[in-house]
Design an enzyme around this catalytic site. Structure first.
Site, PDB file in Angstrom:
ATOM      1  N   LYS A 207       0.821  -1.207   0.000  1.00 15.30           N
ATOM      2  CA  LYS A 207       0.000   0.000   0.000  1.00 15.30           C
ATOM      3  C   LYS A 207       0.862   1.268   0.000  1.00 15.30           C
ATOM      4  O   LYS A 207       0.682   2.175  -0.817  1.00 15.30           O
ATOM      5  CB  LYS A 207      -0.934  -0.037   1.219  1.00 15.30           C
ATOM      6  N   GLY A 260      -2.110  16.528  -3.610  1.00 12.54           N
ATOM      7  CA  GLY A 260      -2.620  16.742  -2.250  1.00 12.54           C
ATOM      8  C   GLY A 260      -3.504  15.591  -1.840  1.00 12.54           C
ATOM      9  O   GLY A 260      -3.324  14.459  -2.297  1.00 12.54           O
ATOM     10  N   CYS A 263      -4.063  11.210   1.362  1.00 12.58           N
ATOM     11  CA  CYS A 263      -3.220  10.001   1.313  1.00 12.58           C
ATOM     12  C   CYS A 263      -1.776  10.246   0.895  1.00 12.58           C
ATOM     13  O   CYS A 263      -0.856   9.936   1.658  1.00 12.58           O
ATOM     14  CB  CYS A 263      -3.856   8.993   0.378  1.00 12.58           C
ATOM     15  N   LYS A 324      -8.682  17.738  -5.784  1.00 12.62           N
ATOM     16  CA  LYS A 324      -8.942  17.200  -7.123  1.00 12.62           C
ATOM     17  C   LYS A 324     -10.445  17.248  -7.345  1.00 12.62           C
ATOM     18  O   LYS A 324     -11.195  17.623  -6.431  1.00 12.62           O
ATOM     19  CB  LYS A 324      -8.395  15.778  -7.257  1.00 12.62           C
TER      20      LYS A 324
HETATM   21  C1  UGA Z   1      -4.858   7.907  -3.724  1.00 15.25           C
HETATM   22  C2  UGA Z   1      -4.553   6.661  -4.581  1.00 15.25           C
HETATM   23  O1  UGA Z   1      -4.704   6.976  -5.964  1.00 15.25           O
HETATM   24  C3  UGA Z   1      -5.498   5.509  -4.216  1.00 15.25           C
HETATM   25  O2  UGA Z   1      -5.144   4.337  -4.950  1.00 15.25           O
HETATM   26  C4  UGA Z   1      -5.383   5.234  -2.717  1.00 15.25           C
HETATM   27  O3  UGA Z   1      -6.258   4.204  -2.314  1.00 15.25           O
HETATM   28  C5  UGA Z   1      -5.707   6.481  -1.948  1.00 15.25           C
HETATM   29  O4  UGA Z   1      -4.786   7.536  -2.334  1.00 15.25           O
HETATM   30  C6  UGA Z   1      -5.555   6.172  -0.481  1.00 15.25           C
HETATM   31  O5  UGA Z   1      -4.436   5.865  -0.041  1.00 15.25           O
HETATM   32  O6  UGA Z   1      -6.574   6.056   0.230  1.00 15.25           O
HETATM   33  P1  UGA Z   1      -6.702   9.879  -3.799  1.00 15.25           P
HETATM   34  O7  UGA Z   1      -5.902  10.534  -2.713  1.00 15.25           O
HETATM   35  O8  UGA Z   1      -8.176   9.770  -3.644  1.00 15.25           O
HETATM   36  O9  UGA Z   1      -6.172   8.368  -4.050  1.00 15.25           O
HETATM   37  O10 UGA Z   1      -6.450  10.710  -5.100  1.00 15.25           O
HETATM   38  P2  UGA Z   1      -5.665  10.546  -6.506  1.00 15.25           P
HETATM   39  O11 UGA Z   1      -6.644  10.450  -7.586  1.00 15.25           O
HETATM   40  O12 UGA Z   1      -4.637   9.498  -6.434  1.00 15.25           O
HETATM   41  O13 UGA Z   1      -4.967  11.985  -6.591  1.00 15.25           O
HETATM   42  C7  UGA Z   1      -3.997  12.401  -5.635  1.00 15.25           C
HETATM   43  C8  UGA Z   1      -3.357  13.704  -6.057  1.00 15.25           C
HETATM   44  O14 UGA Z   1      -2.565  13.529  -7.213  1.00 15.25           O
HETATM   45  C9  UGA Z   1      -4.348  14.809  -6.400  1.00 15.25           C
HETATM   46  O15 UGA Z   1      -3.881  16.027  -5.876  1.00 15.25           O
HETATM   47  C10 UGA Z   1      -4.352  14.830  -7.922  1.00 15.25           C
HETATM   48  O16 UGA Z   1      -4.728  16.069  -8.456  1.00 15.25           O
HETATM   49  C11 UGA Z   1      -2.903  14.508  -8.193  1.00 15.25           C
HETATM   50  N1  UGA Z   1      -2.653  13.939  -9.552  1.00 15.25           N
HETATM   51  C12 UGA Z   1      -3.116  12.713  -9.887  1.00 15.25           C
HETATM   52  C13 UGA Z   1      -1.921  14.692 -10.458  1.00 15.25           C
HETATM   53  O17 UGA Z   1      -1.488  15.826 -10.162  1.00 15.25           O
HETATM   54  N2  UGA Z   1      -1.647  14.150 -11.682  1.00 15.25           N
HETATM   55  C14 UGA Z   1      -2.082  12.928 -12.044  1.00 15.25           C
HETATM   56  O18 UGA Z   1      -1.794  12.498 -13.186  1.00 15.25           O
HETATM   57  C15 UGA Z   1      -2.838  12.193 -11.132  1.00 15.25           C
END
Ligand code: UGA
Length: 434
Positions: A207, A260, A263, A324
């Protein structure tokens, strides 16, 4: 099967509801009575597309229950998922495991028959060992088994991610419990989900390593975007070109603001702490954390440049402030750094977010919420597209803004620079030349 989810945050609530939808009898437990009473009436404390309908449906068919009585709920259940928070400890990078260990102590007092106890919360390597030690102080090891089954769902996509996971990871050496878990997940395995059985410690680390790797991918592309800006290259081409290599893959290569959420920032810190505790210096992840912290400063510097360092009394409108799209979550959103910094310099800030007013900006001077996009953008000097909500993807800025010298800083690269220039708009984006 009879399940108990301890903790009704994102992980506990979404997985509890989805397990009940798969035909299991589920009790979701939380010590917050007000929250439990709301949930019993189908009122959801978080914004998650599709969740409310699923909660209501499964309350109606009597497979989903809510309770604040932990002891009773444990006694009634065969499988107990621990889903409480593991935030970062104050003034440290370590995960705070207070809630996990409190639950373990409670569990140790309520074991009436064989129980499978599973951590779904993100917990550092060896936490399962400690939980087992706490419970075995009052119970024979034959009466329970401690497993790790981390959750990989994303906010905003949580239900889809639960039903169609890339993989299900179960960490345990106990054959009997493994069989039960495989059976519990069989409807998802039948739809094509990979099921991976590992040691408990490996599951715990998978994880953290996954989140740290995804954070690294984002940070990497953000730094390449910085180089693209200096060399007049379009970062979108780079992301596509790199992503077509199957060893790399195209997802999580979108350049933008600092990552951000609840997680990545917390988990990258916690894994470096685990590394330090076991005398292993995780230098790559440490520099990812540093680079991400610098990212908000760097984007702020760009805002100052766009405004020729004249920030005072400039009307700046933020479209989206959550970390996001498709979530109301503000935790570690880069807007929490940018908006206060701009307000300090005398900017007049308005923001619009589809999930409404944010208490986080209440104390900041000249930061006001607009309840429509029209009100937010009216006569703005600079528009900052901060979050990639669909609502912001095809706006007619000229019509909306009513200011001839509109400037737009699109931090999510939602628009085509060529089209924006054609419309005579002063348009700036990320990693696509200045
Ligand atoms: C993340 C992981 O993707 C999940 O698999 C995990 O279960 C979760 O953490 C957790 O540990 O509970 P999450 O925090 O909901 O999920 O959001 P993401 O979609 O992963 O995005 C995280 C950040 O990365 C956001 O700020 C988003 O804007 C940024 N991001 C994501 C980018 O800047 N570029 C990208 O290409 C993808």
């Amino acid at each position: 099967m009879k399940l108990c989810m301890i903790g009704t945050g994102y992980v506990g609530l979404v997985s509890g509801v989805c397990f009940s939808d798969l035909g299991n009898q589920v009790i979701c437990v939380d010590k917050d009575l007000a929250k439990i009473n709301k949930l019993k009436n189908g009122i959801i404390p978080i914004y998650e597309p599709g969740l409310e309908e699923l909660v209501k449906k499964n309350i109606k068919n009597k497979r989903l229950n809510f309770s604040n009585n932990l002891k009773e709920s444990i006694k009634k259940s065969d499988i107990i998922f621990i889903c409480v928070g593991t935030p970062t400890k104050r003034n440290s990078s370590n995960a705070d495991l207070k809630q996990i260990y409190n639950v373990a102590k409670e569990l140790s007092k309520s074991i009436n028959k064989f129980k499978i106890i599973i951590t779904k919360s993100t917990v550092p390597v060896t936490t399962g060992d400690t939980i087992e030690n706490i419970i075995s102080k009052k119970n024979s090891k034959k009466k329970f088994s401690v497993l790790s089954n981390p959750e990989f769902l994303r906010e905003g996509e949580a239900i889809r991610d639960f039903i169609y996971p890339d993989r299900i990871v179960v960490g345990s050496n106990d054959t009997k419990s493994n069989k039960i878990l495989k059976n519990l997940y069989s409807p998802l395995i039948a739809k094509g989900a990979n099921y991976l059985n590992t040691s408990r410690r490996a599951a715990e680390l998978i994880k953290y390593a996954s989140n740290a790797f995804l954070a690294t991918k984002i940070t990497f592309i953000n730094e390449i975007a910085n180089l693209c800006e200096k060399t007049n290259i379009n970062i979108d081409d780079i992301s596509i070109g790199m992503g077509l290599d199957q060893r790399i893959g195209g997802r999580f290569l979108r350049a933008g603001p600092a990552y951000g959420g609840s997680c990545f920032p917390k988990d990258t810190k916690a894994i470096t702490s685990t590394g330090d505790n076991f005398k292993t210096n995780l230098t790559v992840i440490k520099s990812v954390i540093k680079s991400n912290e610098d990212r908000s400063k760097l984007l702020l510097k760009r805002v100052y440049e766009i405004l020729n360092n004249k920030i005072k009394n400039k009307k700046i409108s933020f479209l989206g402030v959550t970390f996001k799209a498709n979530t109301d979550d503000m935790r570690d959103s880069s807007s929490l750094k940018m908006i206060p910094a701009l307000s300090k310099k005398g900017a007049l800030i308005r923001y619009y977010d589809p999930t409404g007013f944010k208490k986080e900006f209440k104390k900041h001077k000249n930061v006001n919420y607009s309840d429509t996009i029209i009100k937010c953008l009216y006569k703005a000097d600079l528009i900052i597209i901060h979050t990639e909500w669909n609502d912001f993807k095809s706006l007619d800025f000229k019509k909306l803004v009513k200011n001839k010298k509109i400037m737009i800083f699109d931090m999510r690269n939602l628009y085509s620079p060529k089209k924006m220039i054609k419309k005579n708009l002063k348009y700036f984006s990320v990693g696509r030349g200045l």
